[in-house]
Design a protein around this motif. Sequence first.
Motif, PDB file in Angstrom:
ATOM      1  N   ALA A  15       0.732  -1.054   0.016  1.00  0.00           N
ATOM      2  CA  ALA A  15      -0.104   0.107  -0.086  1.00  0.00           C
ATOM      3  C   ALA A  15       0.807   1.059  -0.032  1.00  0.00           C
ATOM      4  O   ALA A  15       0.578   2.143  -0.626  1.00  0.00           O
ATOM      5  CB  ALA A  15      -0.871  -0.055   1.300  1.00  0.00           C
ATOM      6  N   GLN A  16       1.893   1.198   0.754  1.00  0.00           N
ATOM      7  CA  GLN A  16       2.759   2.614   0.808  1.00  0.00           C
ATOM      8  C   GLN A  16       3.475   2.583  -0.366  1.00  0.00           C
ATOM      9  O   GLN A  16       3.732   3.664  -0.929  1.00  0.00           O
ATOM     10  CB  GLN A  16       3.926   2.146   1.685  1.00  0.00           C
ATOM     11  CG  GLN A  16       3.325   2.091   3.258  1.00  0.00           C
ATOM     12  CD  GLN A  16       4.803   1.604   4.216  1.00  0.00           C
ATOM     13  OE1 GLN A  16       5.721   1.667   3.751  1.00  0.00           O
ATOM     14  NE2 GLN A  16       4.322   1.233   5.378  1.00  0.00           N
ATOM     15  N   LYS A  17       3.871   1.521  -1.014  1.00  0.00           N
ATOM     16  CA  LYS A  17       4.636   1.755  -2.515  1.00  0.00           C
ATOM     17  C   LYS A  17       3.628   2.342  -3.528  1.00  0.00           C
ATOM     18  O   LYS A  17       4.028   3.229  -4.134  1.00  0.00           O
ATOM     19  CB  LYS A  17       5.270   0.328  -2.878  1.00  0.00           C
ATOM     20  CG  LYS A  17       5.520   0.234  -4.268  1.00  0.00           C
ATOM     21  CD  LYS A  17       6.641  -1.175  -4.739  1.00  0.00           C
ATOM     22  CE  LYS A  17       5.236  -2.160  -5.060  1.00  0.00           C
ATOM     23  NZ  LYS A  17       5.548  -3.389  -5.468  1.00  0.00           N
ATOM     24  N   TRP A  18       2.523   1.900  -3.768  1.00  0.00           N
ATOM     25  CA  TRP A  18       1.602   2.290  -4.749  1.00  0.00           C
ATOM     26  C   TRP A  18       1.104   3.489  -4.085  1.00  0.00           C
ATOM     27  O   TRP A  18       0.734   4.482  -5.313  1.00  0.00           O
ATOM     28  CB  TRP A  18       0.434   1.043  -4.808  1.00  0.00           C
ATOM     29  CG  TRP A  18       0.764  -0.117  -5.353  1.00  0.00           C
ATOM     30  CD1 TRP A  18       0.640  -1.239  -4.708  1.00  0.00           C
ATOM     31  CD2 TRP A  18       1.600  -0.426  -6.441  1.00  0.00           C
ATOM     32  NE1 TRP A  18       1.236  -2.429  -5.435  1.00  0.00           N
ATOM     33  CE2 TRP A  18       1.911  -1.841  -6.633  1.00  0.00           C
ATOM     34  CE3 TRP A  18       2.071   0.464  -7.694  1.00  0.00           C
ATOM     35  CZ2 TRP A  18       2.457  -2.302  -7.619  1.00  0.00           C
ATOM     36  CZ3 TRP A  18       2.833  -0.042  -8.579  1.00  0.00           C
ATOM     37  CH2 TRP A  18       3.165  -1.457  -8.746  1.00  0.00           C
ATOM     38  N   ALA A  19       0.905   3.828  -3.123  1.00  0.00           N
ATOM     39  CA  ALA A  19       0.643   5.423  -2.704  1.00  0.00           C
ATOM     40  C   ALA A  19       1.860   6.329  -3.270  1.00  0.00           C
ATOM     41  O   ALA A  19       1.611   7.572  -3.669  1.00  0.00           O
ATOM     42  CB  ALA A  19       0.259   5.568  -1.241  1.00  0.00           C
ATOM     43  N   ALA A  20       2.943   5.998  -2.873  1.00  0.00           N
ATOM     44  CA  ALA A  20       4.138   6.761  -3.274  1.00  0.00           C
ATOM     45  C   ALA A  20       4.186   6.919  -4.716  1.00  0.00           C
ATOM     46  O   ALA A  20       4.249   8.050  -5.191  1.00  0.00           O
ATOM     47  CB  ALA A  20       5.302   6.208  -2.693  1.00  0.00           C
ATOM     48  N   ARG A  21       3.881   6.023  -5.767  1.00  0.00           N
ATOM     49  CA  ARG A  21       3.955   5.932  -7.028  1.00  0.00           C
ATOM     50  C   ARG A  21       2.558   6.753  -7.460  1.00  0.00           C
ATOM     51  O   ARG A  21       2.858   7.750  -8.229  1.00  0.00           O
ATOM     52  CB  ARG A  21       3.569   4.506  -7.551  1.00  0.00           C
ATOM     53  CG  ARG A  21       3.424   4.498  -9.030  1.00  0.00           C
ATOM     54  CD  ARG A  21       3.248   3.096  -9.461  1.00  0.00           C
ATOM     55  NE  ARG A  21       2.845   3.094 -10.869  1.00  0.00           N
ATOM     56  CZ  ARG A  21       1.573   2.857 -11.239  1.00  0.00           C
ATOM     57  NH1 ARG A  21       0.537   3.180 -10.536  1.00  0.00           N
ATOM     58  NH2 ARG A  21       1.318   2.728 -12.620  1.00  0.00           N
ATOM     59  N   ALA A  22       1.491   6.698  -6.819  1.00  0.00           N
ATOM     60  CA  ALA A  22       0.413   7.580  -7.322  1.00  0.00           C
ATOM     61  C   ALA A  22       0.398   9.154  -6.945  1.00  0.00           C
ATOM     62  O   ALA A  22       0.260  10.019  -7.761  1.00  0.00           O
ATOM     63  CB  ALA A  22      -0.979   6.999  -6.412  1.00  0.00           C
ATOM     64  N   LEU A  23       1.294   9.333  -5.897  1.00  0.00           N
ATOM     65  CA  LEU A  23       1.455  10.853  -5.454  1.00  0.00           C
ATOM     66  C   LEU A  23       2.430  11.332  -6.550  1.00  0.00           C
ATOM     67  O   LEU A  23       2.310  12.341  -6.941  1.00  0.00           O
ATOM     68  CB  LEU A  23       2.148  10.998  -4.139  1.00  0.00           C
ATOM     69  CG  LEU A  23       1.034  10.851  -2.924  1.00  0.00           C
ATOM     70  CD1 LEU A  23       1.795  10.570  -1.715  1.00  0.00           C
ATOM     71  CD2 LEU A  23       0.123  12.216  -3.038  1.00  0.00           C
ATOM     72  N   GLY A  24       3.366  10.651  -7.036  1.00  0.00           N
ATOM     73  CA  GLY A  24       4.306  10.931  -8.025  1.00  0.00           C
ATOM     74  C   GLY A  24       3.592  11.122  -9.437  1.00  0.00           C
ATOM     75  O   GLY A  24       3.661  12.401  -9.880  1.00  0.00           O
ATOM     76  N   HIS A  25       2.579  10.464  -9.724  1.00  0.00           N
ATOM     77  CA  HIS A  25       1.961  10.760 -11.221  1.00  0.00           C
ATOM     78  C   HIS A  25       0.969  11.756 -10.662  1.00  0.00           C
ATOM     79  O   HIS A  25       0.686  12.569 -11.651  1.00  0.00           O
ATOM     80  CB  HIS A  25       1.092   9.373 -11.163  1.00  0.00           C
ATOM     81  CG  HIS A  25       1.996   8.364 -12.084  1.00  0.00           C
ATOM     82  ND1 HIS A  25       2.865   8.552 -13.159  1.00  0.00           N
ATOM     83  CD2 HIS A  25       2.073   7.041 -11.782  1.00  0.00           C
ATOM     84  CE1 HIS A  25       3.223   7.564 -13.697  1.00  0.00           C
ATOM     85  NE2 HIS A  25       3.139   6.631 -12.635  1.00  0.00           N
ATOM     86  N   VAL A  26       0.333  11.905  -9.667  1.00  0.00           N
ATOM     87  CA  VAL A  26      -0.687  13.210  -9.480  1.00  0.00           C
ATOM     88  C   VAL A  26       0.368  14.373  -9.542  1.00  0.00           C
ATOM     89  O   VAL A  26      -0.254  15.322  -9.911  1.00  0.00           O
ATOM     90  CB  VAL A  26      -1.308  12.749  -7.995  1.00  0.00           C
ATOM     91  CG1 VAL A  26      -1.911  14.368  -7.545  1.00  0.00           C
ATOM     92  CG2 VAL A  26      -2.206  11.791  -8.016  1.00  0.00           C
ATOM     93  N   ALA A  27       1.286  14.258  -8.965  1.00  0.00           N
ATOM     94  CA  ALA A  27       2.219  15.534  -8.936  1.00  0.00           C
ATOM     95  C   ALA A  27       2.601  15.913 -10.300  1.00  0.00           C
ATOM     96  O   ALA A  27       2.709  17.200 -10.754  1.00  0.00           O
ATOM     97  CB  ALA A  27       3.592  15.227  -8.384  1.00  0.00           C
ATOM     98  N   ARG A  28       2.661  15.107 -11.401  1.00  0.00           N
ATOM     99  CA  ARG A  28       3.069  15.547 -12.834  1.00  0.00           C
ATOM    100  C   ARG A  28       1.723  15.624 -13.707  1.00  0.00           C
ATOM    101  O   ARG A  28       1.943  15.885 -14.640  1.00  0.00           O
ATOM    102  CB  ARG A  28       4.070  14.694 -13.165  1.00  0.00           C
ATOM    103  CG  ARG A  28       3.645  13.006 -13.261  1.00  0.00           C
ATOM    104  CD  ARG A  28       4.790  12.204 -13.815  1.00  0.00           C
ATOM    105  NE  ARG A  28       4.713  12.215 -15.512  1.00  0.00           N
ATOM    106  CZ  ARG A  28       4.236  11.435 -16.220  1.00  0.00           C
ATOM    107  NH1 ARG A  28       3.682  10.276 -15.590  1.00  0.00           N
ATOM    108  NH2 ARG A  28       4.314  11.574 -17.366  1.00  0.00           N
ATOM    109  N   SER A  29       0.371  15.543 -13.104  1.00  0.00           N
ATOM    110  CA  SER A  29      -0.573  15.351 -13.613  1.00  0.00           C
ATOM    111  C   SER A  29      -1.455  16.690 -14.048  1.00  0.00           C
ATOM    112  O   SER A  29      -2.431  16.735 -14.590  1.00  0.00           O
ATOM    113  CB  SER A  29      -1.398  14.380 -13.234  1.00  0.00           C
ATOM    114  OG  SER A  29      -2.139  14.748 -11.963  1.00  0.00           O
ATOM    115  N   GLY A  30      -1.000  17.827 -13.277  1.00  0.00           N
ATOM    116  CA  GLY A  30      -1.742  18.910 -13.347  1.00  0.00           C
ATOM    117  C   GLY A  30      -1.094  20.070 -12.585  1.00  0.00           C
ATOM    118  O   GLY A  30      -0.442  19.904 -11.654  1.00  0.00           O
ATOM    119  N   PRO A  31      -1.065  21.162 -13.097  1.00  0.00           N
ATOM    120  CA  PRO A  31      -0.144  22.308 -12.493  1.00  0.00           C
ATOM    121  C   PRO A  31      -0.662  22.654 -11.108  1.00  0.00           C
ATOM    122  O   PRO A  31       0.371  23.433 -10.438  1.00  0.00           O
ATOM    123  CB  PRO A  31      -0.361  23.588 -13.613  1.00  0.00           C
ATOM    124  CG  PRO A  31      -1.568  23.255 -14.299  1.00  0.00           C
ATOM    125  CD  PRO A  31      -1.761  21.806 -14.237  1.00  0.00           C
TER     126      PRO A  31
END
Length: 147
Positions: free
Chosen positions: A81-97
């Motif tokens: 869960a930690q791993k996928w949450a960190a990955r998701a946060l990275g994608h969210v960070a690059r997904s909109g200004p």
Amino acid sequence: SEAAEKLAQYSVDVAYRMAVVQNGGVEVLFKVLRTGNKETISWAAWALGNLAAKCGGKCNFVPPDGLQALLTVLDHDHVEAQKWAARALGHVARSGPTLPPAIAKAGGAAALIRSLQRGEAEVQKWAAWALGLLLSEERDCPETVCP
């Protein structure tokens, strides 16, 4: 468990991705982050990362309480869960200004740094990647670099 897994599988397929977003699937995934068990939380975080990764820099489906839910999962006792949450946060960070400042305001940098300090190797890898994207001015990267 089965619903979260199905939504996660649909989040990978281009044909279904928009249907997940348009039909309330994102809200279900954020609810699972807050109330699910370790398996369903992992599926939900994985699915949200997939959705954010493929939205072409135009994501607007992540509400502030959704960010908080993802950040909370970084402190979950389940490594997947930690791993996928960190990955998701990275994608969210690059997904909109507007999302990197929102993540930072929600305590995202501190949460990712905690993951770097105490996480397993896979969690640390994704937390470092997400932190780099959160702090970077240049968030575009080719598909071969941004999984």
